[in-house]
Enzyme design. Structure first.
Site, mmCIF file in Angstrom:
data_model
loop_
_atom_site.group_PDB
_atom_site.id
_atom_site.type_symbol
_atom_site.label_atom_id
_atom_site.label_comp_id
_atom_site.label_asym_id
_atom_site.label_seq_id
_atom_site.Cartn_x
_atom_site.Cartn_y
_atom_site.Cartn_z
ATOM 1 N N GLU A 184 1.617 13.422 96.689
ATOM 2 C CA GLU A 184 1.826 14.901 97.127
ATOM 3 C C GLU A 184 0.996 15.860 96.255
ATOM 4 O O GLU A 184 0.821 16.777 96.710
ATOM 5 C CB GLU A 184 2.994 15.243 96.991
ATOM 6 N N GLU A 205 9.304 -7.656 91.120
ATOM 7 C CA GLU A 205 9.646 -6.857 90.106
ATOM 8 C C GLU A 205 10.039 -7.699 88.982
ATOM 9 O O GLU A 205 10.282 -7.166 87.892
ATOM 10 C CB GLU A 205 11.107 -5.888 90.310
#
Length: 270
Positions: free
Chosen positions: A81, A112
């Protein structure tokens, strides 16, 4: 202090499967209202990290977020953004998720748990000691994130973190940790809920405050935003009209000519 993973503790609510829709929504909302208060407690930590980011970016550095699962996705969202909102280059704020971009939509098994992969991922961007790396993990125990920050520390790269457990291994690793302790989730262990909301609020603060400090906002306006659709073009025209005494048509022409609100306002008399 003993490390207690409050994000994994049992919900304060039981028999969720027997609650009415109204009760479910009411109780979720009740829990959500505690999140901004938890963020408020972390404001001094957030301020310190923003100060570090701004100082590095003024020297030409970049900001990286690394995370896995929901935490990684939130970092990617915040980074993505920044260019349209503040008109900065796409590689000035970078979100990296364990498992690569495919993990944005689909979980990547064991991604992960790889403690060395984050550094490999960061090296693809030619990371240097001008940059800042923030590890995001609700639990504060994700190996991918902790391993990445450890290697950054070894290479004199400033590190920060966002975790929802106090004194977590991640917080102990980061040079500038942020701990937002939101407590047990409504659905036990579902850290996409309050923890995810807390992380999003902190990320909003980090990127927005940083960009304002870097001069990417004038007054309260996004004067460098990308004009990527008609709604944003209309917003840009109205921003220009609020800054200089011109009609909508003239403001529209200026925006079309100069390509940004800032440049249109600066050059309107030329």
């Amino acid at each position: 202090m003993t490390f207690i993973k409050t994000t994994e503790q049992s919900s304060k609510y039981d028999s969720l499967d027997t609650m009415s829709v109204k009760d479910l929504l009411t109780n979720i909302n009740k829990e959500d209202q505690t999140v901004p208060l938890a963020v408020q407690q972390a404001l001094p930590q957030i301020e310190t990290l923003v100060t570090q980011i701004v100082a590095k970016m003024k020297l030409g550095g970049r900001l990286f977020y690394i995370g896995a699962g929901t935490s990684g996705r939130l970092g990617v969202v915040d980074a993505s953004e920044c260019p349209p909102t503040f008109g900065v280059p796409f590689d000035m704020v970078v979100g990296i998720i364990a498992g690569g971009d495919s993990a944005i939509r689909n979980a990547v098994e064991n991604a992960e748990d790889n403690a060395t992969q984050a550094w490999v991922d960061l090296q693809q961007y030619n990371i240097t000691d001008k940059d800042v790396v923030i590890g995001i993990a609700a639990s504060g125990t994700t190996p991918y994130v902790i391993g990445g920050l450890k290697t950054c520390n070894d290479n004199n790269i400033i590190t920060g973190s966002i975790s929802c457990n106090a004194e977590s291994p991640l917080s102990q690793t980061a040079q500038f940790p942020i701990d937002v302790v939101v407590g047990p989730e409504f659905v036990t262990g579902s850290s996409r809920m309050k923890a995810g909301t807390a992380q999003k609020l902190v990320l909003n603060m980090l990127s927005t405050a940083t960009m304002i400090q870097l001069g990417k906002v004038k007054g309260n306006k996004m004067v460098d935003m990308q004009l990527s659709n008609s709604k944003l073009v209309d917003r840009g025209v109205k921003m220009i009209m609020s800054e200089i005494p011109v009609t909508y048509e003239i403001a529209s022409d200026l925006l079309s000519k100069y390509g940004s609100v800032r440049k249109a306002v600066e050059n309107w008399n030329n």
